[in-house]
Every structure is written in C-alpha cells, then in structure tokens.
Design an enzyme around this catalytic site. Structure first.
Site, PDB file in Angstrom:
ATOM      1  N   HIS A  66      47.228  39.869  35.213  1.00 64.69           N
ATOM      2  CA  HIS A  66      47.586  40.687  36.379  1.00 64.69           C
ATOM      3  C   HIS A  66      46.716  40.309  37.564  1.00 64.69           C
ATOM      4  CE1 HIS A  66      44.217  43.707  36.114  1.00 64.69           C
ATOM      5  NE2 HIS A  66      44.285  43.439  34.828  1.00 64.69           N
ATOM      6  N   ASP A  68      46.535  42.275  40.390  1.00 64.92           N
ATOM      7  CA  ASP A  68      46.039  43.434  41.128  1.00 64.92           C
ATOM      8  C   ASP A  68      44.702  43.885  40.569  1.00 64.92           C
ATOM      9  OD1 ASP A  68      47.299  44.332  38.735  1.00 64.92           O
ATOM     10  OD2 ASP A  68      47.411  46.365  39.533  1.00 64.92           O
ATOM     11  N   ASP A  90      38.206  41.871  35.715  1.00 71.24           N
ATOM     12  CA  ASP A  90      39.480  42.548  35.478  1.00 71.24           C
ATOM     13  C   ASP A  90      40.437  42.311  36.646  1.00 71.24           C
ATOM     14  OD1 ASP A  90      41.381  44.209  34.322  1.00 71.24           O
ATOM     15  OD2 ASP A  90      40.416  46.058  34.974  1.00 71.24           O
ATOM     16  N   GLU A 123      49.447  46.333  37.416  1.00 71.07           N
ATOM     17  CA  GLU A 123      49.002  46.648  36.045  1.00 71.07           C
ATOM     18  C   GLU A 123      48.067  47.835  36.024  1.00 71.07           C
ATOM     19  OE1 GLU A 123      46.520  46.570  32.422  1.00 71.07           O
ATOM     20  OE2 GLU A 123      45.856  46.366  34.502  1.00 71.07           O
ATOM     21  N   GLU A 147      42.876  39.475  29.589  1.00 74.59           N
ATOM     22  CA  GLU A 147      42.008  40.637  29.784  1.00 74.59           C
ATOM     23  C   GLU A 147      40.635  40.304  29.213  1.00 74.59           C
ATOM     24  OE1 GLU A 147      42.531  43.376  31.390  1.00 74.59           O
ATOM     25  OE2 GLU A 147      44.719  43.481  31.599  1.00 74.59           O
ATOM     26  N   HIS A 324      36.168  47.942  36.783  1.00 72.45           N
ATOM     27  CA  HIS A 324      36.307  49.067  37.727  1.00 72.45           C
ATOM     28  C   HIS A 324      34.966  49.563  38.279  1.00 72.45           C
ATOM     29  CE1 HIS A 324      40.346  50.289  35.576  1.00 72.45           C
ATOM     30  NE2 HIS A 324      40.243  48.979  35.803  1.00 72.45           N
TER      31      HIS A 324
END
Length: 354
Positions: A66, A68, A90, A123, A147, A324
């Site tokens: 992904h 995003d 990530d 995602e 991932e 994150h």
C-alpha cells in the site's frame, strides 16, 4: 542475481512524497512514471492504485503493498544508518524492497514469471478500496503482502476485524418517568452484551484466536424532541470467529441500530506452503533463523484472501512497533537485507513452465 548497488535514493524519494489515505494519487502517478523509466510497464488504475509489471511468464507473483500512510509528517532525514520518515516502515519500505528485488534478478531467474506490483490506496482506512479493486481484476499464483515483519521473519497470519457503528434514538421524555432509560443506556447494554460474549469466548484461547473488542467512540445528544446515543465498536477477531454473529449480538438490544463498516475474516497459513518454505530457505541462506509471526492487526491480505486462495504471506523490512509513531524509521542495513532475501525468494519460486 545481480550485484546490489547500495543506494537509498529511491526509497528516500518515496518517503519524501507525503501520501496519507485519500491523498495518495499524486504520489501514485509519480511512482508509475518512475517505474516506467526503470523498465516496468506501469500505470495508475481507476481508483488510484499504482499497477506495474515486469516479465511475461505464465506464473504471476503479486507484490501487494500500500502506498498510503497514516496522517502526520515525520521529517525525512538520515541519522546513524537509519532513514526517518512517514512510511519508511508502513509500508513504503516494503514497496521499495519489492521493486529493487525484482530489478536485481538475472534474466534466467525471471524466466516463466510475471512480477505484478500492486501499490494500493486507502489501506490505512476502513474500506481498503484499493485492495477491493485489484482482487477482482487479477489472479496471481503467489502473493507477498508488503508489511513490516523484520528482515528475518515472515508474517503468517492476521486477525480479522469487525467494525460497527451503533445508534439509539427515542422521543424526549422526562427523566423522572417511572420506566425512563436514557438513550446511552441502550447502547451501553449492546456493548456489554458484546463484551460479555467476548470474555467468555476468550477463556483458555490463545491471543490469535481471541475476539478483542474495543469501544472507540461514544457520543450522546438531544434536540427539543429527541435524544440519541452513538458508539463505534471494533472487534479484532480470530480464525474461528463469526463476524456476523458478533454484529447480530450488537443488534439484539431492541431499538439499537447497527451499521456494519467492516467484517474481515482472519487469515493465516501454516508456514509449510511453497511460498513460506522458500522464504525460510532464503533466510537460512543468510545465516539467520526464520521467525514466524502472527499479528493482531489487519492488512490487505484480509481483503484479497477469499478471492485469490493461493499461497500468501506478509513480508517486509522494518520494525512494526514503529508503525504510525512520530519516530517512524527503518534501519538501512535491514532494508538491504530485506531486498536481498526478497530477490532470492523471487529467484527460487518455481514457474508453471519449469
């Protein structure tokens, strides 16, 4: 396999392109243009995914990632052999490793294979629109979901996810009425029913098989004529959980409406399929012991699994505990190791034509 020219210019460029969910289309177009210049056939599809391929073989190896990220910029910089920036772990690190691994292969190692890069949008939000789009359009033979697992580990399972919004509305009544119950109490009753069910289900089950509920938001309010209460609920589910049953349980309280936002099943492999064995072999060849991970989150693997039903796992360099966070970064030595292991896996995977 070609010799690796150790440079992080491409990865650094990707990380410098800020692409939070719903705002990734400019990056997707630029990435496709970069890939065209590197020898891939690339374009952006109807929903904004980056789609690129290399090779014409009869065996399709999907490199599903992904493009995003979660919101919040992390200043891009290199310190002590680490690249800092949003998406380094990530999951632009995995996307970069995919691309560079394919490009390392000799022509003979690509024979019979088609490498399909799927850089999906959205995602990090509930609907995972990019993965829903590609799952109906492609039928790969192997899937590597990009991932962070760590260079010497593979992820062999993700929990499922049930996400719902609850609401109760009623006409205004005096709180001194004999049988009055506030709107909030009805929603709390639904939450308590779910919580009680999960507590009983989880007893003596290992973490990956448990249902893990969380009440993520709760609001109440009123107008001159009506009062209301709303709540958002998530349940991280195990491989034997019944998402429909959990949603029905939430709706078992009279008057409480339930809107299902997501109902993704858990996914896993036993680690003994051809793809898993190939990864373990490649990691052992590097002098390391492969680790198998089960994760309590979800990924695009959850979205495509039922449709594709082929050997699948998740892999990518980087420490997932940094996902994150405001100090997200990737160790550049680990990134190089991940590229080398991926290239070896792609070289070893068999083609239908032999």
């Amino acid at each position: 396999m070609r010799a690796r020219e150790k440079t992080i210019d491409f990865l650094k460029w990707m990380v410098e392109q800020y692409s939070p969910s719903h705002h990734e289309h400019a990056f997707s177009r630029s990435l496709a243009e970069h890939l065209e210049r590197r020898g891939w056939r690339a374009h952006t599809d109807e929903v904004g995914n980056t789609v690129a391929s290399m090779g014409e073989g009869d065996t399709c190896i999907a490199l599903l990632g992904h493009i995003d990220t979660v919101p919040g910029e992390v200043p891009v910089r290199i310190e002590d052999g680490r690249l800092f920036g949003r998406g380094t772990v990530d999951a632009k690190g995995a996307i970069g490793a995919f691309i560079e691994a394919v490009e390392l292969l000799e022509e003979r190692e690509r024979t019979g294979k088609k490498f399909l890069l799927l850089g999906c949008v959205e995602e990090e939000v509930a609907i995972t629109r990019g993965a829903f789009h590609v799952r109906e359009r492609y039928r790969p033979d192997f899937v590597i979901n990009g991932e962070p697992s760590g260079a010497h580990a593979i992820t062999i399972g993700y929990k499922g996810l049930v996400r719902a919004e609850l609401e109760y509305r009623a006409s205004q009544r005096h709180t001194a009425s004999r049988d009055y119950r506030a709107a909030a109490e009805h929603v709390v009753e639904a939450w308590n029913a779910l919580r009680g069910h999960c507590d009983a289900w989880n007893r003596e089950r290992p973490l990956f098989e448990q249902d893990l509920p969380s009440l993520t938001s709760f609001q109440t309010g009123s107008t001159d004529t009506e009062e209301w209460a709303r709540a958002s609920v998530n349940v991280r589910t195990g491989p034997h959980s019944d998402g429909d049953q959990l949603l029905a349980l939430l709706g078992s309280v009279p008057g409480v409406s339930v809107k299902a936002i997501s109902n993704k099943k858990a996914v896993s492999t036993d680690g003994n399929d051809e793809l898993s064995r190939t990864f373990k072999k490649a990691i052992r060849e590097r002098g390391a012991r492969p680790t198998l991970r089960l994760k309590t989150g979800t990924s695009d693997w959850n979205t495509v699994a039922a449709a594709w039903q082929v050997p699948t796992l998740a892999y990518g360099p980087g420490d997932s505990s940094l996902d994150h966070t405001p100090h997200e970064h990737i160790d550049l030595t680990e990134y190089e190791e991940g590229v080398s292991i991926l290239a070896r896996v792609l070289a070893l995977l068999p083609s239908k034509s032999g």
